[in-house]
Motif scaffolding. Structure first.
Motif, PDB file in Angstrom:
ATOM      1  N   ARG A 176       0.823  -1.207   0.000  1.00 31.86           N
ATOM      2  CA  ARG A 176       0.000   0.000   0.000  1.00 31.86           C
ATOM      3  C   ARG A 176       0.859   1.260   0.000  1.00 31.86           C
ATOM      4  N   VAL A 177       0.485   2.227  -0.816  1.00 33.33           N
ATOM      5  CA  VAL A 177       1.178   3.507  -0.856  1.00 33.33           C
ATOM      6  C   VAL A 177       0.153   4.624  -0.741  1.00 33.33           C
ATOM      7  N   GLU A 178       0.541   5.689  -0.058  1.00 32.82           N
ATOM      8  CA  GLU A 178      -0.352   6.822   0.155  1.00 32.82           C
ATOM      9  C   GLU A 178       0.412   8.114  -0.048  1.00 32.82           C
ATOM     10  N   THR A 179      -0.240   9.102  -0.634  1.00 27.22           N
ATOM     11  CA  THR A 179       0.307  10.449  -0.733  1.00 27.22           C
ATOM     12  C   THR A 179      -0.772  11.441  -0.341  1.00 27.22           C
ATOM     13  N   ARG A 180      -0.362  12.567   0.285  1.00 28.48           N
ATOM     14  CA  ARG A 180      -1.334  13.534   0.793  1.00 28.48           C
ATOM     15  C   ARG A 180      -0.937  14.942   0.336  1.00 28.48           C
ATOM     16  N   PRO A 181      -1.177  15.287  -0.911  1.00 31.43           N
ATOM     17  CA  PRO A 181      -0.780  16.619  -1.389  1.00 31.43           C
ATOM     18  C   PRO A 181      -1.582  17.736  -0.731  1.00 31.43           C
ATOM     19  N   ILE A 182      -0.857  18.811  -0.416  1.00 38.41           N
ATOM     20  CA  ILE A 182      -1.455  20.023   0.131  1.00 38.41           C
ATOM     21  C   ILE A 182      -1.514  21.071  -0.964  1.00 38.41           C
ATOM     22  N   LYS A 183      -2.694  21.617  -1.199  1.00 39.00           N
ATOM     23  CA  LYS A 183      -2.867  22.740  -2.117  1.00 39.00           C
ATOM     24  C   LYS A 183      -4.044  23.562  -1.637  1.00 39.00           C
ATOM     25  N   GLY A 184      -3.800  24.816  -1.283  1.00 39.31           N
ATOM     26  CA  GLY A 184      -4.816  25.704  -0.741  1.00 39.31           C
ATOM     27  C   GLY A 184      -4.490  26.062   0.689  1.00 39.31           C
ATOM     28  N   THR A 185      -4.380  27.370   0.978  1.00 40.91           N
ATOM     29  CA  THR A 185      -3.935  27.836   2.292  1.00 40.91           C
ATOM     30  C   THR A 185      -4.689  29.100   2.691  1.00 40.91           C
ATOM     31  N   ARG A 186      -5.015  29.198   3.986  1.00 42.53           N
ATOM     32  CA  ARG A 186      -5.496  30.432   4.578  1.00 42.53           C
ATOM     33  C   ARG A 186      -4.731  30.665   5.877  1.00 42.53           C
ATOM     34  N   SER A 187      -4.385  31.909   6.151  1.00 42.61           N
ATOM     35  CA  SER A 187      -3.739  32.247   7.414  1.00 42.61           C
ATOM     36  C   SER A 187      -4.743  32.129   8.554  1.00 42.61           C
ATOM     37  N   ARG A 188      -4.291  31.697   9.733  1.00 44.31           N
ATOM     38  CA  ARG A 188      -5.156  31.613  10.910  1.00 44.31           C
ATOM     39  C   ARG A 188      -5.477  33.003  11.439  1.00 44.31           C
ATOM     40  N   ASP A 189      -6.586  33.106  12.181  1.00 44.78           N
ATOM     41  CA  ASP A 189      -6.975  34.347  12.829  1.00 44.78           C
ATOM     42  C   ASP A 189      -7.133  34.089  14.323  1.00 44.78           C
ATOM     43  N   ALA A 190      -6.703  35.047  15.141  1.00 42.16           N
ATOM     44  CA  ALA A 190      -6.789  34.881  16.590  1.00 42.16           C
ATOM     45  C   ALA A 190      -8.224  34.808  17.078  1.00 42.16           C
ATOM     46  N   ASP A 191      -9.165  35.429  16.349  1.00 41.92           N
ATOM     47  CA  ASP A 191     -10.577  35.369  16.714  1.00 41.92           C
ATOM     48  C   ASP A 191     -11.176  34.052  16.217  1.00 41.92           C
ATOM     49  N   ALA A 192     -11.772  33.280  17.103  1.00 46.61           N
ATOM     50  CA  ALA A 192     -12.255  31.939  16.759  1.00 46.61           C
ATOM     51  C   ALA A 192     -13.327  31.971  15.677  1.00 46.61           C
ATOM     52  N   VAL A 193     -14.192  32.953  15.724  1.00 43.80           N
ATOM     53  CA  VAL A 193     -15.270  33.035  14.723  1.00 43.80           C
ATOM     54  C   VAL A 193     -14.687  33.336  13.352  1.00 43.80           C
ATOM     55  N   ARG A 194     -13.805  34.319  13.276  1.00 41.92           N
ATOM     56  CA  ARG A 194     -13.177  34.648  11.994  1.00 41.92           C
ATOM     57  C   ARG A 194     -12.313  33.492  11.496  1.00 41.92           C
ATOM     58  N   ASP A 195     -11.637  32.807  12.421  1.00 42.74           N
ATOM     59  CA  ASP A 195     -10.786  31.683  12.051  1.00 42.74           C
ATOM     60  C   ASP A 195     -11.611  30.563  11.420  1.00 42.74           C
ATOM     61  N   ALA A 196     -12.747  30.251  12.024  1.00 43.50           N
ATOM     62  CA  ALA A 196     -13.626  29.214  11.459  1.00 43.50           C
ATOM     63  C   ALA A 196     -14.159  29.632  10.098  1.00 43.50           C
ATOM     64  N   ALA A 197     -14.450  30.920   9.944  1.00 44.14           N
ATOM     65  CA  ALA A 197     -14.936  31.413   8.659  1.00 44.14           C
ATOM     66  C   ALA A 197     -13.873  31.287   7.577  1.00 44.14           C
ATOM     67  N   LEU A 198     -12.616  31.521   7.937  1.00 42.38           N
ATOM     68  CA  LEU A 198     -11.520  31.362   6.984  1.00 42.38           C
ATOM     69  C   LEU A 198     -11.393  29.913   6.523  1.00 42.38           C
ATOM     70  N   ALA A 199     -11.538  28.978   7.459  1.00 42.24           N
ATOM     71  CA  ALA A 199     -11.478  27.559   7.091  1.00 42.24           C
ATOM     72  C   ALA A 199     -12.623  27.183   6.154  1.00 42.24           C
ATOM     73  N   ARG A 200     -13.821  27.674   6.430  1.00 46.63           N
ATOM     74  CA  ARG A 200     -14.963  27.393   5.555  1.00 46.63           C
ATOM     75  C   ARG A 200     -14.757  28.015   4.179  1.00 46.63           C
TER      76      ARG A 200
END
Length: 438
Positions: free
Chosen positions: A245-269
């Motif tokens: 078995r072989v697995e690869t996990r490419p990362i593409k797409g980034t958002r900076s974190r925010d100290a405010d939890a509500v804004r941070d969750a919105a960035l992830a969405r």
């Protein structure tokens, strides 16, 4: 002819902190610490020193992993392959500082199982007596001293190699090339460099990263006058030799974190819903499916997870998972040769993307290459060397270089891509110089 280490001696001991043990070995020849954050992707950490076989040198472009096929490196081997070693067929580029390939075999090693909270002492040898003696050596490395204090920022400066406008212009050029039909995506990077203060050591950077910012594929490796510190969250390849078995996990797409939890969750969405980021991720998923198919059994390559959010201390990432089952004759070296360099840090089509990258960047060296471990069964775990700094000691001073990149697609905006690289380099920048601006 060098004899492979085929006999294994292993025993378990009570848990201790791998960072503490690694700190005690930091100045030893071949000091190695593959330090996991202990999360779902990083069950094991590994610590070792004093390799008994080392290979450092250039590679043939057609067979960059030929040295890894030698019997003495079949198991118990750590390797680092530079980005340029894999890109050379397209670019001709070669780093003046870093070799193409570095391999080191470790008869003695400590494995730290973060889930079971046990330390596995491992010795390898040509016979049972040699393996037992190597295990005793590894057990002697264990320490129960307190965790080392977090040192002051060791770097004197964090200097960009080119002005911000040069990066914006590079992004604009790649967007124009995409519009002209030359390619679909290219990962373009910017670089910083500097020196460490007198008395500063690369391991100080590792200690600072471990404070609340540890990654699944953190690493410290020192061979001679070179050292590497990586805080990579990205898996390139995980290969289980016993079942193929072989697995690869490419990362593409980034958002900076925010100290405010509500804004941070919105960035992830926002990241997960972004058509641009999903398209960028999907291109690389397709590329990695194609690369894995070169070594996999027909019909076994599939996408297990698509567009998942992975949250790290400073950024959110969009991650996908592609798996397959390799053909019976495929080795770790074959698998690396079929897939290197990673698609997530090149682009699509890969060969043309690497040519475009070379038009805008000097040789990358270790950055976006891979650090890998070949286990006792011939399996493989290889990271993508993002969030990574390379160090060279010259005239008594440690000099470093680090990079951050972004995947450029048709609708990329130069300023937004510049800011993405700033977000990606943040943790490493703060580990080097503290909480200062770029």
């Amino acid at each position: 002819m060098t004899v492979p280490l085929r006999v294994l001696h292993a025993r378990d001991l009570p848990w201790c902190d791998p960072l503490v043990v690694a700190a005690g070995l930091r100045d030893r020849d071949g000091a190695l610490a593959l330090l996991s954050d202990g999360g779902p992707l990083g069950r094991w950490s590994w610590v070792a020193c004093d390799p008994d076989r080392i290979h450092i040198g250039p590679v043939e472009p057609a067979h960059p992993f030929a040295a890894l096929r030698r019997p003495e490196f079949a198991t118990a081997t750590v390797g680092l392959v530079s980005y340029d070693a894999g890109a050379r067929p397209a670019t001709g580029a070669r780093s003046e500082v870093w070799p193409d390939l570095m391999l080191a075999r470790y008869p003695a090693m400590l494995g730290f199982d973060h889930q079971a909270r046990r330390v596995r002492v491992i010795g390898r040898g040509v016979d049972a007596a040699a393996a037992g003696a190597a295990a005793d050596v590894a057990a002697g490395w264990l320490q129960t001293t307190p965790r080392p204090p977090v040192p002051d920022a060791p770097a004197l400066a964090f200097t960009p190699e080119a002005p911000d406008q040069a990066y914006r212009a590079a992004v604009a050029d790649v967007v124009a090339r995409i519009a002209a039909g030359e390619l679909f995506q290219a990962n373009i990077a910017r670089a910083w460099r500097g020196t460490l203060a007198p008395g500063g050591e690369p391991f100080d950077v590792m200690l600072r990263l471990a404070r609340g910012r540890a990654a699944a594929y953190g690493a410290y490796w020192r061979l001679g006058s070179r050292a590497l510190v990586s805080n990579s969250p990205e898996l390139f390849l995980a290969f289980e030799a016993r079942n193929g078995r072989v697995e690869t996990r490419p990362i593409k797409g980034t958002r900076s974190r925010d100290a405010d939890a509500v804004r941070d969750a919105a960035l992830a969405r926002d990241l997960q819903a972004s058509a641009k980021d999903r398209a960028e991720n999907l291109m690389i998923v397709d590329l990695m499916r194609n690369d894995l198919s070169r070594a996999a059994r027909p019909g076994t390559v599939r996408v297990e997870r698509l567009f998942e959010i992975e949250t790290l201390p400073t950024v959110h990432h969009l991650v996908s998972t592609v798996t397959g089952v390799v053909r019976p004759e495929v080795s770790a070296a074959d698998l690396l040769e079929a897939t290197f360099p990673p698609g997530s840090i090149t682009g699509a089509p890969k060969h043309q993307a690497m040519k475009v990258i070379a038009a805008h960047e000097p040789p990358r060296g270790p950055w976006c290459g891979s650090l890998f471990l070949v286990d006792d069964e011939g399996g493989l775990t290889a990271s993508v060397l993002i969030r990574t700094a390379s160090f060279e000691r010259k005239d008594g001073v440690w000099r470093y270089r680090t990079l951050a990149g972004a995947g450029i697609v048709a609708d990329s905006e130069p300023e937004a891509e510049l800011q993405e690289t700033t977000a990606k380099i943040r943790a490493l920048r703060e580990a080097l110089i503290g909480d200062q601006g770029v």
